[in-house]
Design a protein around this motif. Structure first.
Motif, PDB file in Angstrom:
ATOM      1  N   SER A   1       0.840  -1.359  -0.013  1.00  0.00           N
ATOM      2  CA  SER A   1       0.102   0.083  -0.063  1.00  0.00           C
ATOM      3  C   SER A   1       0.950   1.286   0.050  1.00  0.00           C
ATOM      4  CB  SER A   1      -0.712   0.015   1.302  1.00  0.00           C
ATOM      5  OG  SER A   1      -2.022  -0.967   1.012  1.00  0.00           O
ATOM      6  N   ILE A   2       0.622   2.041  -0.867  1.00  0.00           N
ATOM      7  CA  ILE A   2       1.494   3.508  -1.043  1.00  0.00           C
ATOM      8  C   ILE A   2       0.566   4.674  -0.740  1.00  0.00           C
ATOM      9  CG2 ILE A   2       3.070   2.434  -2.480  1.00  0.00           C
ATOM     10  CD1 ILE A   2       1.771   3.971  -4.902  1.00  0.00           C
ATOM     11  N   GLY A   3       1.171   5.707  -0.576  1.00  0.00           N
ATOM     12  CA  GLY A   3       0.280   6.915  -0.391  1.00  0.00           C
ATOM     13  C   GLY A   3       0.628   7.517   1.132  1.00  0.00           C
ATOM     14  N   LEU A   4      -0.307   8.179   1.629  1.00  0.00           N
ATOM     15  CA  LEU A   4      -0.184   8.904   2.900  1.00  0.00           C
ATOM     16  C   LEU A   4      -1.706   9.298   3.401  1.00  0.00           C
ATOM     17  CD1 LEU A   4       1.806  10.132   4.717  1.00  0.00           C
ATOM     18  CD2 LEU A   4       1.889  12.216   3.310  1.00  0.00           C
ATOM     19  N   ARG A   5      -1.837   8.875   4.650  1.00  0.00           N
ATOM     20  CA  ARG A   5      -2.899   9.180   5.255  1.00  0.00           C
ATOM     21  C   ARG A   5      -2.473   9.713   6.785  1.00  0.00           C
ATOM     22  NH1 ARG A   5      -7.917   5.560   5.876  1.00  0.00           N
ATOM     23  NH2 ARG A   5      -8.693   7.857   6.488  1.00  0.00           N
TER      24      ARG A   5
ATOM     25  N   VAL B   1       7.403  -3.946  -8.931  1.00  0.00           N
ATOM     26  CA  VAL B   1       6.994  -4.336  -7.432  1.00  0.00           C
ATOM     27  C   VAL B   1       5.362  -3.956  -7.404  1.00  0.00           C
ATOM     28  CG1 VAL B   1       7.379  -3.839  -5.059  1.00  0.00           C
ATOM     29  CG2 VAL B   1       9.201  -3.486  -6.640  1.00  0.00           C
ATOM     30  N   PRO B   2       4.819  -5.040  -7.015  1.00  0.00           N
ATOM     31  CA  PRO B   2       3.259  -4.657  -6.809  1.00  0.00           C
ATOM     32  C   PRO B   2       2.834  -3.520  -5.851  1.00  0.00           C
ATOM     33  CG  PRO B   2       3.659  -7.041  -6.892  1.00  0.00           C
ATOM     34  CD  PRO B   2       5.023  -6.474  -6.768  1.00  0.00           C
ATOM     35  N   GLN B   3       2.120  -2.843  -6.213  1.00  0.00           N
ATOM     36  CA  GLN B   3       1.721  -1.517  -5.239  1.00  0.00           C
ATOM     37  C   GLN B   3       0.104  -1.103  -5.656  1.00  0.00           C
ATOM     38  OE1 GLN B   3       4.795   1.512  -6.215  1.00  0.00           O
ATOM     39  NE2 GLN B   3       5.656   0.057  -7.037  1.00  0.00           N
ATOM     40  N   ALA B   4      -0.443  -0.628  -4.816  1.00  0.00           N
ATOM     41  CA  ALA B   4      -1.817  -0.393  -4.693  1.00  0.00           C
ATOM     42  C   ALA B   4      -1.964   1.194  -3.711  1.00  0.00           C
ATOM     43  CB  ALA B   4      -2.745  -1.483  -4.064  1.00  0.00           C
ATOM     44  N   LEU B   5      -2.901   1.709  -4.366  1.00  0.00           N
ATOM     45  CA  LEU B   5      -3.422   3.089  -3.611  1.00  0.00           C
ATOM     46  C   LEU B   5      -4.980   2.924  -3.748  1.00  0.00           C
ATOM     47  CD1 LEU B   5      -2.899   5.870  -2.586  1.00  0.00           C
ATOM     48  CD2 LEU B   5      -3.349   6.632  -4.991  1.00  0.00           C
ATOM     49  N   THR B   6      -5.256   2.847  -2.100  1.00  0.00           N
ATOM     50  CA  THR B   6      -6.723   2.575  -1.919  1.00  0.00           C
ATOM     51  C   THR B   6      -7.269   3.984  -1.960  1.00  0.00           C
ATOM     52  OG1 THR B   6      -6.158   0.464  -0.794  1.00  0.00           O
ATOM     53  CG2 THR B   6      -8.514   1.458  -0.466  1.00  0.00           C
ATOM     54  N   LEU B   7      -8.211   4.370  -2.606  1.00  0.00           N
ATOM     55  CA  LEU B   7      -8.841   5.707  -2.687  1.00  0.00           C
ATOM     56  C   LEU B   7     -10.013   5.724  -1.719  1.00  0.00           C
ATOM     57  CD1 LEU B   7      -9.002   6.016  -6.645  1.00  0.00           C
ATOM     58  CD2 LEU B   7      -7.187   6.816  -5.018  1.00  0.00           C
ATOM     59  N   TYR B   8      -9.601   5.370  -0.413  1.00  0.00           N
ATOM     60  CA  TYR B   8     -10.602   5.410   0.729  1.00  0.00           C
ATOM     61  C   TYR B   8     -10.820   7.082   1.185  1.00  0.00           C
ATOM     62  CZ  TYR B   8     -12.650   3.449   5.127  1.00  0.00           C
ATOM     63  OH  TYR B   8     -13.678   3.058   6.057  1.00  0.00           O
ATOM     64  N   LYS B   9     -12.164   7.076   1.638  1.00  0.00           N
ATOM     65  CA  LYS B   9     -12.471   8.389   2.382  1.00  0.00           C
ATOM     66  C   LYS B   9     -11.862   9.446   1.568  1.00  0.00           C
ATOM     67  CE  LYS B   9     -13.834   6.256   6.773  1.00  0.00           C
ATOM     68  NZ  LYS B   9     -13.430   6.027   8.207  1.00  0.00           N
ATOM     69  N   GLU B  10     -11.144  10.298   2.442  1.00  0.00           N
ATOM     70  CA  GLU B  10     -10.535  11.695   2.008  1.00  0.00           C
ATOM     71  C   GLU B  10      -9.310  11.494   0.794  1.00  0.00           C
ATOM     72  OE1 GLU B  10      -7.332  10.217   4.200  1.00  0.00           O
ATOM     73  OE2 GLU B  10      -9.395  10.426   4.525  1.00  0.00           O
ATOM     74  N   VAL B  11      -8.897  10.122   0.654  1.00  0.00           N
ATOM     75  CA  VAL B  11      -7.875  10.042  -0.468  1.00  0.00           C
ATOM     76  C   VAL B  11      -8.411  10.097  -1.984  1.00  0.00           C
ATOM     77  CG1 VAL B  11      -6.322   8.170  -1.354  1.00  0.00           C
ATOM     78  CG2 VAL B  11      -6.696   8.481   1.098  1.00  0.00           C
ATOM     79  N   LEU B  12      -9.889   9.574  -1.857  1.00  0.00           N
ATOM     80  CA  LEU B  12     -10.729   9.644  -3.053  1.00  0.00           C
ATOM     81  C   LEU B  12     -10.553  11.293  -3.289  1.00  0.00           C
ATOM     82  CD1 LEU B  12     -12.174   8.564  -5.439  1.00  0.00           C
ATOM     83  CD2 LEU B  12     -14.136   8.568  -4.184  1.00  0.00           C
ATOM     84  N   ASP B  13     -10.843  12.191  -2.596  1.00  0.00           N
ATOM     85  CA  ASP B  13     -10.775  13.875  -2.692  1.00  0.00           C
ATOM     86  C   ASP B  13      -9.492  14.210  -3.299  1.00  0.00           C
ATOM     87  OD1 ASP B  13     -13.606  13.929  -1.759  1.00  0.00           O
ATOM     88  OD2 ASP B  13     -12.855  14.069   0.325  1.00  0.00           O
ATOM     89  N   THR B  14      -8.236  13.708  -2.609  1.00  0.00           N
ATOM     90  CA  THR B  14      -7.201  13.798  -2.930  1.00  0.00           C
ATOM     91  C   THR B  14      -6.777  13.483  -4.566  1.00  0.00           C
ATOM     92  OG1 THR B  14      -6.190  13.405  -0.729  1.00  0.00           O
ATOM     93  CG2 THR B  14      -4.587  13.571  -2.564  1.00  0.00           C
ATOM     94  N   TYR B  15      -7.133  12.311  -4.645  1.00  0.00           N
ATOM     95  CA  TYR B  15      -7.087  11.845  -6.115  1.00  0.00           C
ATOM     96  C   TYR B  15      -7.853  12.619  -7.088  1.00  0.00           C
ATOM     97  CZ  TYR B  15      -7.423   8.474  -9.974  1.00  0.00           C
ATOM     98  OH  TYR B  15      -7.402   8.008 -11.590  1.00  0.00           O
ATOM     99  N   THR B  16      -9.198  13.098  -6.762  1.00  0.00           N
ATOM    100  CA  THR B  16      -9.924  13.724  -8.008  1.00  0.00           C
ATOM    101  C   THR B  16      -9.491  15.237  -7.890  1.00  0.00           C
ATOM    102  OG1 THR B  16     -11.576  14.269  -6.213  1.00  0.00           O
ATOM    103  CG2 THR B  16     -12.164  12.457  -7.394  1.00  0.00           C
TER     104      THR B  16
END
Length: 933
Positions: free
Chosen positions: A310-314, A356-371
Motif C-alpha cells: 500500500s502506498i500513499g499518505l494518510r 513491485v506490486p503496489q496499490a493505492l486505496t482511494l478510501y475516504k479523503e484519499v478519493l478527494d485527493t485523487y480527484t
C-alpha cells in the motif's frame, strides 16, 4: 462435477459420497475400504502443508492415516503427487508417465490434474496435481478436497468430514482456468471483540495475541477459499503483524501475499508501530525524514517476501493526513510521498519500482485527493472502496480502465463508524454483493479484491460468496440463491438445502430493510441514545408484522436444526441458527418494548362508560393488559441473546470461547434497557389491533392481527366465512399469554369482507377491507399503490438477480444518450385528491467520476422531470439512506384526477438501482418499510 469435461467449479461442491462398489477405469480410487492413497509433495513448504491438509482430510474421511512423503518410493499403489511443473518431483513423474502440462507453464495459479500409470512400475498409479506455480498446486489440492466433499469450513465452523466406505475421483485430464481476479483477499478488522480475545485467551494463549498459530489457521482457511492476499489485523488491541515472531514465516510458508490496509502504507501498522515520543509527529510536512526512515526500515526487513505494498499518505490511524489544510496540499504531499516510497521499494528490491506490486486505496479523503488531480504511476493498482455500507463509491472511467496497474475493490461486510457500526452479525445481502461486484467486474476492476470480514465469524457464508465470485467470474451468471443452495448442501446435506437457503434469504431480506445493529435508531460519532422504532410511527401493525416474520423464521430454523444429525448441529448453530436467533431476539427486545410503551399511552385515555366492547375497540380505549407481558417478552429476547452467545462460546468443548461478542463497543442498541411493569386496571373488554387487514380481490393474501383483552380472562372464537381461513379459530386470553394472541387470517380472493369474532361473550367485527382493482391495475391497499416489476420492459434496464423486482439502468449506458424506451407503469385512482409519487432506489453512487445518478420521469404524458439521487459526503441524507438501504425522491400533486394514470421512467445515468414506486394517496400511512402488497 461433469466427468472428463475439464471444468470444475463451485457448482460441483456438494460431491456425492455414496459410491458404487466398482470404480470406473478412469477413476482414481483414493480409498478402497482398506488402503488409503499416499501423498507425495515436491518439498516446497506450501506443497508440504497442502499435502498435510489433504492427508488430514483423508484421515477424517476414512479413519486411515495417509503417508505424507517427498519421494514416490515412500508411496504405495496410488500416490497423490503435488508440486509445480518445474519441480524435480513433477518432472520425474512426467518423464515416467509421458504427461505434458506445458500449456499452463508461466501462467498465474493454474494446475493440471490427471490419473496416470507408471511405466517403470505398472502397479503404481499417480494422481498428479501439477501447478503452474506454488499456489496453483495448492488450488489443485483444494479442488480435490472439495470433490471429496470436504467443506471449506471443516475447522472454522466445525463442518467435520464424515466417514465413508470408498473414495474415488475423476482421473481424466483437466486444466484449471486462471483465477478471474489476480489478488483475492481478506482484511481482518475490528478484531477487538472476537478474533483477538479468542486467539489470546483460547487458541493461542502462549502468544497472548493473534500469533503465528492463529495466522496459520487463517491462512489454511484462505487456501480452502482460494484466497491469496491478507491484510492483517491492525487495531491497537493486536500486536502488529511484523512485530509478532513467526507471523511472516507463516505467510511465506503458505505462499500468502501480505498487504496492508488503506491506513498502513509500506506495510507499517502506524497505530502501534509509530512512537511519537521517539520519532516525533506523524506529519510529512514537518517530520519527513523520520517518516521516510520508518518506511525504509520495513521495506528492507521484508524484501524477500511476497507483498502488495500500500502506498500513499494518510494520518496515523485511519484518519486524514496530518498537516494538510486543503485537498491541494494533500495532493502535493501524497505525490511526493509516493515518489519517496517507490524509490525505497526500488532500492530494497533491486529492480524498478514498476515491477513491485503496489496499490493505492482511494478510501475516504484519499478519493478527494485523487480527484484533485493526484498523478498516480501507471503501474500502481487503484483500489476503489465502497462507502463502508457495501455500495461501491466510484469505479474506473474508460481511461482508468486501461491503466497498466489495473483496478481493485475494497469492500465491507463489517464496519465500525458512522452513521452506525455493524460488527455483530453479518447481514449484507448476497444480492447486493453480487450486483456491486458485477459492476466492478464489468468495469475492469479485476486486479485485486479485498473484503473486510471483521472477525471472520459469523460472516462465513458472505466471505465465501465474495471470494468465490473473485475466483470464478462465471458465478455472476447465476442468481445468489443458486450459490447459497449449493453452499447449504455442502454444509448440511441436499435434503435440507432448499429450506436452509430459504431461511438465510429471509434473514438477509429482513436485515436489508434494517440491520439488527441499527434497530436502536441511534447513531455513532457521536453516540446517541436509542429511540422509539420507526416501525411504530404508524401504530403497532408494522412492528407486529416484522415480529411475525422473525418468529416464523426462527421456528423454521429450529425445525431444520432438529432434523440434522448430531455432527452437524454445532455447525448449524454457528452458520445459521445463532445469527437468525440473534437478529430475531434483538428485534423482539426492541419492538416489543416499544409496543409495550405505546400501549401504555392508553392508560391516559378514559374508558367510555357503558360502551360495548366493539365501541370501546373502535374508540381505542380498551386498556391493554399485554403491556407487562410484552415487556417481559422483550426481557426474554435480551436474555436469549446472552444465552445464545454463551452457548456459542461453549461449543465443541469451549473451542470458540471468546469468539462471539453480542455487544461490540457496548453501543446503546446492545445494552439491556429497563423493562417496566405497571399496575393495570382490569377491564372486561376485548379489542383488536389490525388496521392492516387489507386484502385484494382475486389474490390469496395472509394478514395478521392481535386480539387482546383489558385484563380479564376471555374465551374467543372465530368462524371464518367462505373465502377466509384462520391460523386458529378459538382460544382463551389469560395471564399466561398476556391477554393477547396473534391470529393470521388468509383470504383466497373471493367471498365477503364480513368477518366476526366473539371474545368474552361479545361480538367484534374485524376491520377488513377488500380492494377490487380494475383489470390489469395494481390494487390500492391502505391508500398506497406499490409498483414493483418482476422484469425489465425496456432495453435500457436489466433485472438484478436476487432482488425482488429491482432493476438496474444498464452499465453500458452512454453519456448524453437519450433513452427512447421508458419503463412504463400504470395505476388507477378511484377519486380525485392529493397524492405523492415516491420513486425509491437503492442508495448507489454515480458509476464513475464522469457519471451522475439521475432518472427522468414523466407522469401522464406531461413534461419530463429529472430526479437526482446523488448524495454528498456523509450528509444526513446519506446516513438515512445507508441505515434504510433506500434513496427516495418524490413528486407531489395537490390534486390527482380519478382514473388511469401512467408513470414513465427514462434511464438518464448508468447503474441506478430502481427498487419500487409508491403512489401514496391522501391519508396513506407513512410506513418505515415495504407497504402491504
Amino acid at each position: 462435477m461433469g466427468r472428463g469435461n475439464g471444468m470444475w467449479r463451485w457448482l460441483s461442491a456438494a460431491a456425492a459420497l455414496a459410491m458404487p462398489a466398482a470404480a470406473a477405469a478412469e477413476d482414481a480410487v483414493l480409498f478402497d475400504g482398506r488402503e488409503v492413497a499416499g501423498v507425495v509433495h515436491d518439498g516446497s513448504s506450501s506443497a508440504q502443508l497442502a499435502g498435510g491438509l489433504l492427508a488430514r482430510d483423508l484421515q477424517q474421511l476414512t479413519g486411515r492415516a495417509a503417508v505424507v512423503v517427498d519421494d514416490v518410493s515412500g508411496c504405495a499403489r496410488l500416490c497423490v503427487v503435488i508440486g509445480t511443473l518445474d519441480s524435480a518431483l513433477v518432472r520425474a513423474v512426467a518423464a515416467d508417465t509421458g504427461v505434458d502440462f506445458s500449456a499452463i507453464r508461466g501462467t498465474w495459479e493454474r494446475y493440471g490434474r490427471i490419473l496416470v500409470r507408471s511405466t517403470r512400475d505398472p502397479s503404481r498409479r499417480y494422481l498428479l496435481i501439477a501447478g503452474s506455480d506454488r499456489r496453483g498446486s495448492v488450488w489443485g489440492v483444494i479442488d480435490l478436497t472439495r470433490e471429496l466433499g470436504v467443506s471449506a469450513w471443516e475447522w472454522w465452523a466445525d463442518v467435520t468430514p464424515r466417514r465413508v466406505d470408498r473414495l474415488r475421483v475423476d482421473g481424466a485430464r483437466r486444466l484449471s482456468e486462471a483465477p478471474s481476479v489476480q489478488y483475492r483477499g481478506i482484511f481482518l478488522n475490528d478484531e477487538d471483540w472476537g478474533l483477538q480475545p479468542w486467539a489470546a485467551r483460547t487458541y493461542e494463549p502462549e502468544a497472548g495475541d493473534i500469533g503465528p498459530r492463529t495466522y496459520a489457521r487463517i491462512f489454511e482457511l484462505m487456501w480452502r477459499l482460494k484466497a491469496n492476499l491478507i491484510w492483517p489485523a491492525m487495531h491497537d488491541s493486536t500486536t502488529p503483524f511484523y512485530q509478532m515472531q513467526g507471523n511472516a514465516a507463516a505467510a511465506r510458508a503458505h505462499d500468502i501475499v501480505v498487504g496492508t490496509s488503506h491506513a498502513e502504507p509500506m506495510l507499517r501498522n502506524n497505530v502501534r508501530e509509530w512512537d511519537e515520543r521517539a520519532r516525533g509527529p506523524f506529519n510529512f510536512f514537518t517530520n519527513r525524514r523520520a517518516m521516510v526512515e520508518y518506511w525504509r526500515e520495513r521495506v528492507e526487513a521484508v524484501k524477500d517476501g511476497e507483498h502488495v505494498y500500500s502506498i500513499g499518505l494518510r494520518g496515523k490511524h485511519d484518519s486524514a493526513m496530518e498537516g494538510a489544510d486543503t485537498p491541494e496540499q494533500a495532493r502535493d504531499a501524497t505525490m511526493q510521498a509516493i515518489a519517496v516510497q517507490r524509490d525505497l521499494l526500488a532500492k530494497a528490491q533491486g529492480k524498478p519500482a514498476a515491477q513491485v506490486p503496489q496499490a493505492l486505496t482511494l478510501y475516504k479523503e484519499v478519493l478527494d485527493t485523487y480527484t484533485a488531480g493526484l498523478p498516480v504511476p501507471d503501474d500502481v493498482t487503484l483500489v476503489w472502496p465502497d462507502d463502508n455500507y457495501s455500495y461501491i463509491a466510484q469505479l474506473p472511467t474508460p481511461a482508468e480502465q486501461v491503466r497498466r496497474g489495473g483496478s481493485g475493490i475494497y469492500y465491507h461486510l463489517s464496519y465500525w463508524g458512522r452513521p452506525h457500526d455493524y460488527l455483530w452479525l453479518a447481514t449484507t445481502h448476497p444480492a447486493l454483493i453480487r450486483e456491486q461486484m458485477d459492476r466492478a467486474w464489468q468495469l475492469e476492476a479485476r486486479k485485486l479484491w479485498v473484503v473486510n470480514v471483521g472477525d471472520i465469524k459469523p460472516g462465513e457464508y458472505l466471505t465465501q460468496y465474495f471470494l468465490d465470485l473473485a475466483f470464478d467470474h462465471r458465478i455472476f451468471a447465476h442468481a445468489p440463491r443458486t450459490h447459497l443452495r449449493d453452499w447449504s448442501a455442502r454444509q448440511f446435506g441436499a435434503a435440507v438445502a432448499d429450506r436452509v437457503t430459504a431461511v438465510m434469504l429471509t434473514y438477509y431480506d429482513l436485515a436489508f430493510e434494517r440491520r439488527p445493529e441499527f434497530m436502536g435508531f441511534g447513531q455513532v460519532e457521536p453516540v446517541t441514545p436509542v429511540r422509539t422504532s420507526d416501525y411504530l410511527r404508524t401504530g403497532g401493525d408494522e412492528a407486529e408484522r416484522r415480529l411475525d416474520r422473525y418468529a416464523a423464521l426462527v421456528a423454521e430454523a429450529e425445525a431444520i436444526g432438529a432434523l440434522l444429525p448430531t455432527d452437524r448441529r454445532d455447525a448449524f448453530f454457528q452458520l445459521v441458527l445463532y445469527p437468525v436467533r440473534g437478529a430475531a431476539s434483538l428485534n423482539e427486545r426492541v419492538l416489543k418494548l416499544d409496543l409495550a410503551q405505546e400501549h401504555a399511552k392508553a392508560l391516559r385515555a378514559p374508558v367510555v362508560p357503558g360502551s360495548t366492547s366493539e365501541a370501546i375497540n373502535r374508540a381505542g380505549n380498551v386498556v391493554r393488559a399485554d403491556m407487562n407481558v410484552l415487556s417481559e417478552q422483550a426481557r426474554a429476547g435480551q436474555q436469549r441473546i446472552v444465552d445464545d452467545t454463551g452457548a456459542y462460546n461453549a461449543l465443541n468443548g469451549g473451542k470458540w470461547r471468546g469468539m462471539m461478542n453480542a455487544a461490540p463497543r457496548t453501543l446503546p442498541v446492545f445494552l439491556a434497557p429497563t423493562f417496566p411493569q405497571v399496575a393495570l386496571p382490569r377491564q372486561d373488554a376485548c379489542g383488536i389491533e389490525g388496521s392492516d387487514l387489507a386484502y385484494v380481490e382475486g389474490a390469496a393474501v395472509t394478514r395478521g392481527f392481535t386480539l387482546y383483552s383489558g385484563g380479564a380472562d376471555a374465551d374467543w372464537s372465530l368462524a371464518p366465512p367462505p373465502g377466509f381461513a384462520a391460523s386458529a379459530t378459538s382460544g382463551r386470553l389469560h395471564a399466561g399469554n398476556g391477554y393477547r394472541t396473534r391470529i393470521a387470517l388468509t383470504h383466497d380472493g373471493s367471498g365477503s369482507n364480513a368477518v366476526k369474532l366473539t371474545c368474552g361473550g361479545r361480538t367484534l367485527t374485524l376491520p377488513i377491507r377488500i380492494a377490487t382493482p380494475a383489470k390489469g391495475a395494481p390494487p390500492v391497499i391502505n391508500q398506497i399503490i406499490t409498483l414493483r416489476p418482476a422484469s425489465a420492459t425496456s432495453p435500457d434496464w436489466e433485472s438484478v438477480p436476487g432482488f425482488v423486482g429491482a432493476l438496474r439502468s444498464r452499465l453500458t449506458f452512454s453519456p448524453g444518450k437519450t433513452a427512447a424506451t421508458p419503463l412504463t407503469y400504470r395505476f388507477d385512482t378511484g377519486t380525485m385528491g392529493a397524492a405523492e409519487i415516491r420513486i425509491l432506489s437503492l442508495p448507489t453512487h454515480p458509476l464513475t467520476a464522469t457519471d451522475d445518478l439521475r432518472l427522468n420521469v414523466r407522469i401522464d404524458g406531461g413534461a419530463p422531470q429529472t430526479l437526482d439521487y446523488a448524495t454528498f459526503g456523509r450528509s444526513d441524507e446519506w446516513k438515512r439512506n445507508m441505515l434504510s438501504n433506500t434513496a427516495v425522491r418524490s413528486l407531489s400533486f395537490a390534486q390527482l384526477a380519478a382514473g388511469r394514470h401512467t408513470v414513465e421512467l427514462f434511464a438518464a445515468s448508468p447503474g441506478l438501482l430502481l427498487d419500487r414506486i409508491e403512489v401514496r394517496l391522501d391519508g396513506a400511512p407513512d410506513y418505515y418499510g415495504m407497504p402491504l402488497r
